[in-house]
Enzyme design. Structure first.
Site, PDB file in Angstrom:
ATOM      1  N   SER A 151       0.861  -1.189   0.000  1.00  0.00           N
ATOM      2  CA  SER A 151       0.000   0.000   0.000  1.00  0.00           C
ATOM      3  C   SER A 151       0.889   1.227   0.000  1.00  0.00           C
ATOM      4  O   SER A 151       2.000   1.193   0.547  1.00  0.00           O
ATOM      5  CB  SER A 151      -0.877   0.011   1.253  1.00  0.00           C
ATOM      6  N   TYR A 164      -1.573  -0.327  10.638  1.00  0.00           N
ATOM      7  CA  TYR A 164      -1.555  -0.811   9.254  1.00  0.00           C
ATOM      8  C   TYR A 164      -0.260  -0.438   8.535  1.00  0.00           C
ATOM      9  O   TYR A 164       0.364  -1.281   7.877  1.00  0.00           O
ATOM     10  CB  TYR A 164      -2.764  -0.190   8.542  1.00  0.00           C
TER      11      TYR A 164
HETATM   12  N1  LIG Z   1      -8.806  -0.689  -0.582  1.00  0.00           N
HETATM   13  C1  LIG Z   1      -7.750   0.120  -0.550  1.00  0.00           C
HETATM   14  O1  LIG Z   1      -7.897   1.354  -0.612  1.00  0.00           O
HETATM   15  C2  LIG Z   1      -6.370  -0.457  -0.437  1.00  0.00           C
HETATM   16  C3  LIG Z   1      -5.295   0.421  -0.582  1.00  0.00           C
HETATM   17  C4  LIG Z   1      -4.010  -0.073  -0.484  1.00  0.00           C
HETATM   18  C5  LIG Z   1      -3.817  -1.422  -0.266  1.00  0.00           C
HETATM   19  N2  LIG Z   1      -4.874  -2.255  -0.123  1.00  0.00           N
HETATM   20  C6  LIG Z   1      -4.598  -3.670   0.118  1.00  0.00           C
HETATM   21  O2  LIG Z   1      -5.254  -4.447  -0.855  1.00  0.00           O
HETATM   22  C7  LIG Z   1      -5.475  -5.754  -0.339  1.00  0.00           C
HETATM   23  C8  LIG Z   1      -6.901  -6.158  -0.605  1.00  0.00           C
HETATM   24  O3  LIG Z   1      -7.740  -5.314   0.163  1.00  0.00           O
HETATM   25  P1  LIG Z   1      -9.160  -4.781  -0.364  1.00  0.00           P
HETATM   26  O4  LIG Z   1      -9.120  -3.323  -0.272  1.00  0.00           O
HETATM   27  O5  LIG Z   1      -9.517  -5.435  -1.629  1.00  0.00           O
HETATM   28  O6  LIG Z   1     -10.085  -5.244   0.839  1.00  0.00           O
HETATM   29  P2  LIG Z   1     -11.080  -6.465   1.035  1.00  0.00           P
HETATM   30  O7  LIG Z   1     -12.108  -6.468  -0.029  1.00  0.00           O
HETATM   31  O8  LIG Z   1     -11.504  -6.394   2.450  1.00  0.00           O
HETATM   32  O9  LIG Z   1     -10.140  -7.740   0.783  1.00  0.00           O
HETATM   33  C9  LIG Z   1      -9.338  -8.288   1.773  1.00  0.00           C
HETATM   34  C10 LIG Z   1      -9.205  -9.755   1.444  1.00  0.00           C
HETATM   35  O10 LIG Z   1      -8.332 -10.332   2.421  1.00  0.00           O
HETATM   36  C11 LIG Z   1      -8.944 -11.531   2.863  1.00  0.00           C
HETATM   37  N3  LIG Z   1      -8.477 -11.875   4.176  1.00  0.00           N
HETATM   38  C12 LIG Z   1      -8.495 -11.124   5.300  1.00  0.00           C
HETATM   39  N4  LIG Z   1      -8.005 -11.827   6.335  1.00  0.00           N
HETATM   40  C13 LIG Z   1      -7.667 -13.053   5.837  1.00  0.00           C
HETATM   41  C14 LIG Z   1      -7.125 -14.226   6.396  1.00  0.00           C
HETATM   42  N5  LIG Z   1      -6.825 -14.302   7.705  1.00  0.00           N
HETATM   43  N6  LIG Z   1      -6.917 -15.285   5.595  1.00  0.00           N
HETATM   44  C15 LIG Z   1      -7.216 -15.238   4.277  1.00  0.00           C
HETATM   45  N7  LIG Z   1      -7.739 -14.144   3.690  1.00  0.00           N
HETATM   46  C16 LIG Z   1      -7.953 -13.077   4.471  1.00  0.00           C
HETATM   47  C17 LIG Z   1     -10.430 -11.226   2.844  1.00  0.00           C
HETATM   48  O11 LIG Z   1     -11.188 -12.411   2.767  1.00  0.00           O
HETATM   49  P3  LIG Z   1     -11.922 -13.149   3.973  1.00  0.00           P
HETATM   50  O12 LIG Z   1     -12.493 -12.115   4.886  1.00  0.00           O
HETATM   51  O13 LIG Z   1     -12.952 -13.977   3.249  1.00  0.00           O
HETATM   52  O14 LIG Z   1     -10.890 -14.016   4.613  1.00  0.00           O
HETATM   53  C18 LIG Z   1     -10.533 -10.477   1.523  1.00  0.00           C
HETATM   54  O15 LIG Z   1     -10.634 -11.386   0.454  1.00  0.00           O
HETATM   55  C19 LIG Z   1      -5.096  -5.689   1.137  1.00  0.00           C
HETATM   56  O16 LIG Z   1      -3.799  -6.209   1.307  1.00  0.00           O
HETATM   57  C20 LIG Z   1      -5.102  -4.200   1.430  1.00  0.00           C
HETATM   58  O17 LIG Z   1      -4.240  -3.882   2.498  1.00  0.00           O
HETATM   59  C21 LIG Z   1      -6.148  -1.812  -0.209  1.00  0.00           C
END
Ligand SMILES: NC(=O)c1ccc[n+]([C@@H]2O[C@H](COP(=O)([O-])OP(=O)(O)OC[C@H]3O[C@@H](n4cnc5c(N)ncnc54)[C@H](OP(=O)(O)O)[C@@H]3O)[C@@H](O)[C@H]2O)c1
Length: 263
Positions: A151, A164
């Site tokens: 990120s 985070y």
């Molecule tokens: N959205 C943003 O603005 C943003 C910005 C920068 C970086 N990111 C990064 O992008 C990535 C994806 O995030 P997102 O924004 O798409 O959010 P999201 O929709 O909440 O996705 C997070 C994913 O991680 C999985 N997860 C969480 N805990 C887990 C565990 N213990 N074991 C296996 N899977 C797990 C969740 O699935 P389950 O709950 O089904 O396990 C979900 O599929 C993350 O690494 C986040 O830090 C996001």
């Protein structure tokens, strides 16, 4: 495309023809991971989606024939190893993506160590478990690609990012070091640093998120970055380039600016 990119070779073997390629995405039940899995499926990849929520993964498979769901808690080291072994018995993994993430806003006046530990475990240790489980096979084959989703919050300290941010900074450093170790072994390594994307992870944010993207837009940027053989895939540039500029500011200026803009 920047001129420099036309003149210099890509940092990674470009990934653009996904037909017949197997891609495993851990953290693919929603948001960026799910959208990326969907985009790869549309390009002909055999996609394996992992996360904890079986119902969401099953829904994905229903809508993406030929894809595969593997329910998994990325913080369970044995489960990650068992899942990797299961997949590797089916055939080689061409691309492995660690996209699982946990985020809660936190500031120093409300330190929550158990939740900080959760951030470390989901965001960082889970990535290590996955690496440990797949790297021997990738090294033995001398091929494959590993992508870590970091990120821009990992570039420098930011407000609300007490739990985070450090985990994402660790992933950035990890990806750079992996690249150094693995490039000459034929294994691609990329680091995906998104800006703000509208997903369940950011849904609780009560502040305006500049340059907010949809997960589908994020997936398009990720596939474009892989196709160009980039090491760091960051987007949207209109936001991430400002954050990159913060990296080179002297501390005094950096703290003043962030206080003024975001505190
Ligand atoms: N959205 C943003 O603005 C943003 C910005 C920068 C970086 N990111 C990064 O992008 C990535 C994806 O995030 P997102 O924004 O798409 O959010 P999201 O929709 O909440 O996705 C997070 C994913 O991680 C999985 N997860 C969480 N805990 C887990 C565990 N213990 N074991 C296996 N899977 C797990 C969740 O699935 P389950 O709950 O089904 O396990 C979900 O599929 C993350 O690494 C986040 O830090 C996001």
């Amino acid at each position: 495309m920047p001129l420099l990119e036309l003149l210099l070779p890509p940092l990674n073997p470009p990934l653009s023809d996904w037909h017949g390629k197997t891609v495993w995405i851990v953290g693919a039940s929603s948001g960026i991971g799910q959208a990326t899995a969907s985009a790869l499926h549309a390009q002909g990849a055999h996609v394996v989606v992992s996360a904890r929520q079986a119902n969401l993964l099953d829904g994905f498979v229903t809508h993406h024939p030929g894809s595969q769901a593997l329910v998994l808690d990325a913080t369970d080291r044995q489960a990650v190893h068992a899942a990797a072994a299961h997949l590797l018995r089916q055939g080689p993994l061409d691309c492995v993506v660690y996209c699982a993430g946990h985020y809660r806003a936190m500031r120093a006046n409300a330190l929550d160590v158990p939740d900080m530990e959760r951030h470390v475990t989901v965001n960082y240790l889970g990535a290590l478990y996955l690496l440990d489980a797949v790297l021997p096979a990738l090294l033995a084959r001398g091929a494959g690609h590993i992508s870590l989703v970091g990120s821009v919050a990992g570039y420098r300290g930011l407000p609300n990012s007490l739990a985070y941010g450090p985990t994402k900074a660790a992933l950035i450093n990890l990806a750079e070091t992996l690249y150094l170790d693995l490039h000459d072994k034929g294994i691609g390594v990329s680091l995906i640093n998104p800006g703000f994307v509208q997903t369940p992870l950011t849904a609780r944010n009560d502040f305006a998120m500049p340059a907010l993207l949809t997960p589908r837009q994020a997936a398009t940027a990720i596939l474009a970055g892989w196709a160009r053989g980039r090491f760091e895939i960051h987007f949207p540039k209109r936001f991430t380039l400002w954050l990159k500029a913060l990296r080179i500011l002297p501390n005094r200026l950096f703290f003043q600016l962030v206080r003024r803009v975001a505190l």
